[in-house]
Design an enzyme around this catalytic site. Structure first.
Site, PDB file in Angstrom:
ATOM      1  N   SER A 150      -7.765  16.830  38.929  1.00 25.80           N
ATOM      2  CA  SER A 150      -8.747  16.547  37.891  1.00 25.80           C
ATOM      3  C   SER A 150      -8.048  16.017  36.639  1.00 25.80           C
ATOM      4  O   SER A 150      -7.355  15.022  36.693  1.00 25.80           O
ATOM      5  CB  SER A 150      -9.585  17.798  37.612  1.00 25.80           C
ATOM      6  N   ASP A 299     -12.564  11.223  33.714  1.00 27.33           N
ATOM      7  CA  ASP A 299     -11.269  11.814  34.021  1.00 27.33           C
ATOM      8  C   ASP A 299     -10.710  11.218  35.311  1.00 27.33           C
ATOM      9  O   ASP A 299     -11.363  10.396  35.959  1.00 27.33           O
ATOM     10  CB  ASP A 299     -11.378  13.341  34.070  1.00 27.33           C
ATOM     11  N   ASP A 301     -10.316  11.913  38.478  1.00 30.97           N
ATOM     12  CA  ASP A 301     -11.042  11.880  39.750  1.00 30.97           C
ATOM     13  C   ASP A 301     -12.525  11.586  39.569  1.00 30.97           C
ATOM     14  O   ASP A 301     -13.301  11.646  40.511  1.00 30.97           O
ATOM     15  CB  ASP A 301     -10.843  13.181  40.525  1.00 30.97           C
ATOM     16  N   ASP A 303     -15.117  13.056  37.966  1.00 27.19           N
ATOM     17  CA  ASP A 303     -16.226  14.010  38.016  1.00 27.19           C
ATOM     18  C   ASP A 303     -16.683  14.428  36.616  1.00 27.19           C
ATOM     19  O   ASP A 303     -17.789  14.939  36.457  1.00 27.19           O
ATOM     20  CB  ASP A 303     -15.902  15.232  38.890  1.00 27.19           C
TER      21      ASP A 303
END
Length: 572
Positions: A150, A299, A301, A303
């Site tokens: 993340s 961010d 990834d 999400d």
């Protein structure tokens, strides 16, 4: 008594066997001779699953992300899938983000699954976490994995496990899987891949996800042609999807080119986290340069999303996750109300997010379910209540989910929704910011703030544990002059009235979270992070907002109240 280092050394010596490759063994030997502190940090414990799966620093050791720790996880998951789905032709899907080693580690994970006779769909290149969640059900898989840390620093990576419903693992599956993993030795990992079971996927699944995102996140709104968006992927994966989604939906997007190239070093930011104002500095400068209406950053990834909009003075204003969540939820509820509620709808949030979500639910006569931090709990709500219809939901940490076609926070569809809300407001002579203030007038002015204290290493973990012990054993009776009327301890599953001693049971699963409520409506929560070496303090205060004109003055009153609470708790 055996010291921490002696225990770590004993564990490390077990890695100096033929089970582990030569490079790994040489690295450990070097640490034994030259860096005992690093050896201790690398082996003093096993990496554990937290709120967002398993995350850790990459390197050798049981407390590090490497081919062996992830291989052991995957061997355990392979065994577990065979127990849960005996006799079935098992299928999994794997995605990975822009981080160092994500692609090679994803292949290691795929090899272990294939070695265990499990069919693998492996994305050929980096993809977003929401697309992975979508793909589990789209490809009718039994499980999914995404390699990501993340928004953690560059030295981190991680391993998120998704179950058959497309949501992350929750009880009882998580505990059963961990038990299976813990029963294994590293020598039990089967790395001998059956390449015929690995199928690479890309454009067909991309197209299905993009179409589903637009279908679920698009509404009949005005003003797209006259609305300018600046977008930054912060060197992450969303560049593969998000600009295409926005353009296909009819928006004009200016990309921050300096941050468009995926790069695990995240060279232009201190932290690739849209929660941090500094991360959007370049995007904000670009917005002022071209006169944009909105800035969006995601961010690594994809999400989480952070947005900035023009305030009443025309200046770019960064919004927090609670504010964005409130506006998205209200917009969705308004649209559902227009077509007519059936009576089975619900929205969702978390116990450390703004209480304003519950206020919205009450106002629209729609249930607001609350869960622990992490979208896996919202996904579990959808699975546990199939007779109900999920409208949308989010948490304070810049995550939101529109409908249930993705079962994790989804910055792709949420960005599309936020842009539509703002474009529509502008077309109606208002703005996202002005509509937010109007929402405060209508439902009450709730203001939140988060403080995260970083405490690294063994000593940091001990310090965090002691802080939680002190808050439990020496509870506050008043905070900022207001009487504490309730203390919720999610570790003991008990809520207590400190004045009367009356208790009631909390039905939400156990977690190391403590929440104080005061007579004036303030809420203070403390929670060690499940994915980072941090302890987090969440503050929420509220009052009535008499008019839009009184916003600045009232905002200052609430800001001062939070400052006073933080000072009293000695966190400043």
């Amino acid at each position: 008594m055996e010291t921490s280092y002696e225990k770590s050394l004993e564990t490390a010596q077990q890695w100096l066997t033929p089970t582990f490759d030569t490079d790994t063994q040489n690295t450990i030997k070097d640490m034994m001779e030259n860096n005992k502190e690093e050896l201790n940090e690398s082996f003093f414990k096993n990496l554990e699953f937290g709120t967002g799966g398993m995350r850790g620093v990459m390197g050798v050791g049981t407390n590090r992300i490497n081919k062996y720790t992830l291989g052991k996880n995957t061997q355990g998951l392979s065994n577990y899938l065979k127990q849960v789905y005996p006799g079935e032709d098992l299928k999994v899907v794997i995605a990975f983000d822009c981080r160092h080693n994500s692609k090679s580690l994803a292949k290691v994970v795929a090899d272990v699954f294939a070695a265990n006779g499990i069919k693998v769909f492996l994305f050929s290149d980096l993809r977003t976490t929401p697309e992975l969640s979508f793909s589990v059900r789209h490809l009718e898989c039994h499980a999914g994995i995404v390699l990501t840390a993340s928004h953690n620093p560059p030295e981190y990576n991680g391993y998120k496990v998704y179950w058959t419903d497309g949501g992350q693992l929750v009880p009882p599956q998580d505990g059963e899987l961990i038990k299976e993993i813990d029963s294994l030795q590293f020598s039990d990992i089967n790395f001998e891949s059956n390449e015929s079971l690995i199928e690479y996927i890309d454009k067909d699944v991309d197209e299905a996800f993009i179409n589903a995102s637009i279908e679920n996140g698009s509404f009949d709104v005005k003003g797209k042609d006259d609305f300018k968006i600046v977008f930054t992927s912060l060197h992450g994966t969303s560049i593969t999807t998000l600009p295409g989604v926005l353009e296909k939906a009819g928006f004009h997007v200016t990309i921050v080119e300096e941050q468009a190239e995926p790069n695990g070093d995240f060279p232009t930011v201190k932290s690739p986290n849209p929660e941090e104002p500094e991360a959007l500095t370049m995007a904000l400068a670009k917005a002022d340069e071209i006169g944009a209406d909105m800035v969006v950053g995601t961010d690594p990834d994809s999400d989480r999303l952070g947005i900035a909009v023009r305030d009443n003075d025309g200046n770019m204003k960064l919004l927090n996750g609670n504010q964005t969540m409130i506006m998205m939820t209200k917009f969705l509820l308004d649209r559902w109300k227009e077509k007519g509620f059936k009576g089975d709808e619900f929205i969702a949030s978390t116990i450390v997010s703004t209480p304003m979500m519950s206020k919205l639910g009450e106002a629209y006569d729609v249930e607001c379910k609350l869960g622990l931090t992490g979208f896996k709990w919202i996904a579990k709500m959808i699975k546990d209540f199939p007779e109900q219809t999920f409208v949308g939901g989010g948490e304070e940490s810049f995550g939101y989910m529109v409908g249930d076609f993705v079962r994790d926070k989804d910055a792709v569809t949420s960005t599309l929704l936020a842009c539509q809300i703002a474009a529509n407001a502008k077309a109606n002579g208002s703005s996202f910011y002005k509509d937010l203030i109007a929402t405060y007038v209508e439902f009450g002015f709730y203001k939140e703030r988060l403080i995260s204290l970083v405490k690294k290493g063994i000593s940091g973990m001990q310090e965090i544990n002691q802080m939680m012990i002190d808050l439990r054993e020496n509870p506050f009776t008043t905070i900022n002059g207001s009487k504490v009327i309730k203390i919720e301890d999610y570790k003991t599953s008990m809520a207590t009235n400190p004045e009367t001693g009356a208790t009631e049971e909390i039905s939400i699963p156990k977690s190391n979270v403590l929440i104080y409520y005061t007579e004036d409506g303030s809420k203070i929560a403390a929670r060690p992070s499940g994915t980072e070496p941090k302890i987090k303090f969440y503050f929420s205060v509220n009052t009535t907002l008499e008019s839009k004109e009184a916003f600045s003055e009232t905002d200052k009153v609430l800001e001062d109240r939070i400052d006073a609470i933080i000072q009293e708790l000695k966190l400043s």
